[in-house]
Every structure is written in C-alpha cells, then in structure tokens.
Design an enzyme around this catalytic site. Sequence first.
Site, PDB file in Angstrom:
ATOM      1  N   TYR A  73      -1.633  -1.140  10.392  1.00  0.00           N
ATOM      2  CA  TYR A  73      -1.728  -1.205   8.982  1.00  0.00           C
ATOM      3  C   TYR A  73      -0.751  -1.223   8.687  1.00  0.00           C
ATOM      4  O   TYR A  73      -0.160  -1.321   7.305  1.00  0.00           O
ATOM      5  CB  TYR A  73      -3.017  -0.899   8.908  1.00  0.00           C
ATOM      6  CG  TYR A  73      -3.616  -0.615   7.294  1.00  0.00           C
ATOM      7  CD1 TYR A  73      -3.620  -1.653   6.652  1.00  0.00           C
ATOM      8  CD2 TYR A  73      -3.038   0.417   6.171  1.00  0.00           C
ATOM      9  CE1 TYR A  73      -4.194  -1.868   5.011  1.00  0.00           C
ATOM     10  CE2 TYR A  73      -3.264  -0.268   4.812  1.00  0.00           C
ATOM     11  CZ  TYR A  73      -3.860  -1.152   4.676  1.00  0.00           C
ATOM     12  OH  TYR A  73      -3.964  -0.636   2.872  1.00  0.00           O
TER      13      TYR A  73
ATOM     14  N   SER B  80       1.010  -0.887  -0.039  1.00  0.00           N
ATOM     15  CA  SER B  80       0.013   0.225   0.324  1.00  0.00           C
ATOM     16  C   SER B  80       0.981   1.548  -0.143  1.00  0.00           C
ATOM     17  O   SER B  80       2.184   1.166   0.876  1.00  0.00           O
ATOM     18  CB  SER B  80      -1.244   0.111   1.224  1.00  0.00           C
ATOM     19  OG  SER B  80      -1.729   1.040   1.846  1.00  0.00           O
TER      20      SER B  80
END
Length: 212
Positions: A166, A153
């Site tokens: 995350y 990401s």
Amino acid sequence: MAAAERGSREERWSLAGATALVTGGSKGIGGAIVEELAGFGARVHTCSRNAAELECCLRWEEKGMRVTVSVCHVSVPADREKLMDTVRQTFDGKLSILVNNAGQHLVKPTVECTMEEYKNVMATNLESSFHLCQLAHPLLARAVGGNIINISSIASSIGFAGSTIYTITKGALNQLTWSLATEWAPHNIRVNSVAPGFIATDMVEKGSKTHK
Ligand SMILES: NC(=O)c1ccc[n+]([C@@H]2O[C@H](COP(=O)([O-])OP(=O)(O)OC[C@H]3O[C@@H](n4cnc5c(N)ncnc54)[C@H](OP(=O)(O)O)[C@@H]3O)[C@@H](O)[C@H]2O)c1
C-alpha cells in the site's frame, strides 16, 4: 455545517458548469468528495465495483444534485477505457476534475504477501490512476483549466509496518503527481495530491480487523 455558513461558501465557491469524475465514490472519502463537488453545482460521475451500493448514490439526485454512476473495476484496463468513454459521452467531451480516489489497503506482513496481491493492489491504487490520467488528458485539456486530484495517504511518506505494498503505491502516486504537474502545466492542467491521515471508513475498519 450550518445552512448559513454553507450558503456563504456556495456563493464564493460555485462549481456550476464544472464536470467531475470521482472513482470509488460509492462510500467513504470518495462518497464525501462526490457530495461536496455536486453540492457546489458540479455534474459528477462516479464508479465502483458494487452495483447495489452505486444505486444508493442516486439519493443525491433526489436532493437535486447531478450525479451519474457506472460499474467499473478500476484495476481492469478495458473497464477504465469504458469508464472514460461513458464520461466523454456524459459530459460532451470535457472534464474539469478527475479525482483518483478508488483504492485498497492490504494489511499483511510483507513476507506473507503473494505476487497476486502485489499486482492487485498496484493495479487498483497506482496503475489505474496513471492510466485514467492518460485517458482523461484530452478531456481535461478541452475544459478551461483541468484538475487532477490523486488521493494519496500519510502512508506515502512514512514507514508503515504491515502495509508495504500500500505504501509503495501511495509513494509512487505522489511521484506521478509531481511529474504530471510539471509536464501538464503548459496544457493548463493542474495536478495535486491529497494525503489524508486516518479516517474512519470501511477500509480502515477492514484493516483494523486484519491486524487483530
Ligand atoms: N480511510 C483512511 O484512513 C485513508 C487514509 C489515507 C488515504 N486513504 C485513501 O482514500 C481513498 C478512499 O479510501 P476510503 O477509506 O474511503 O475507502 P473505502 O471506504 O473502502 O472506499 C473505497 C472506494 O473505492 C472503491 N473501490 C475499491 N476498489 C475498487 C476497484 N478495484 N474498482 C473500483 N472501485 C473500487 C470502493 O467500492 P467497491 O469496493 O464497491 O468497488 C469504494 O467506493 C483510498 O485511495 C485510500 O487509500 C484513506
């Protein structure tokens, strides 16, 4: 995509004979990856936790694509072993492509995160990828030129308020990618990450609700 454009791409980019495992392919980015790989002729196996959503994946078979499914909770080690056993049997012991895509996004102020949440996001996003790479290694080594793609990401390399756990998992996934790419190059296995920005999926939808 126009049929003619797709046709010319398919002539150049055939995956006939290739086999792929895509985790979390019942929807979102994983679903698009399954459809793309199968559309180019690869045999694809995918998994998620939700059996009903996986059943919907069988729509690809109706279009002539070769996609099989099984339920798997990627954060559970025994489930990962069972998944790789299924893949080994389905693809006669050879895997060309592993896509570690299944992931969860926890949007919460860091001081409010529990240890349970920390362990769960770590197990789902990072530990599962590490372990599935280990389990897939003999199958990838047996294929002619194995490939691993870890779905990282943009959050792996920037500060991201409210998403600390995350971002830790995605930063570590990049490091896993770099280390395996060097360690397994002599085994003829390529390892890469893809780091998307925002894509409108259920994950982003849930995250935006958590923010409100
Ligand atoms: N969307 C974005 O903007 C974005 C940006 C950068 C990176 N990413 C990354 O892209 C990947 C896919 O995200 P997405 O946006 O497509 O999310 P999504 O729409 O929520 O899809 C996630 C997929 O993973 C599966 N999954 C989640 N937890 C699982 C578990 N413990 N075991 C097995 N399967 C599990 C889900 O199915 P079940 O819930 O039914 O198990 C689903 O198939 C993730 O790794 C995410 O971090 C997304």
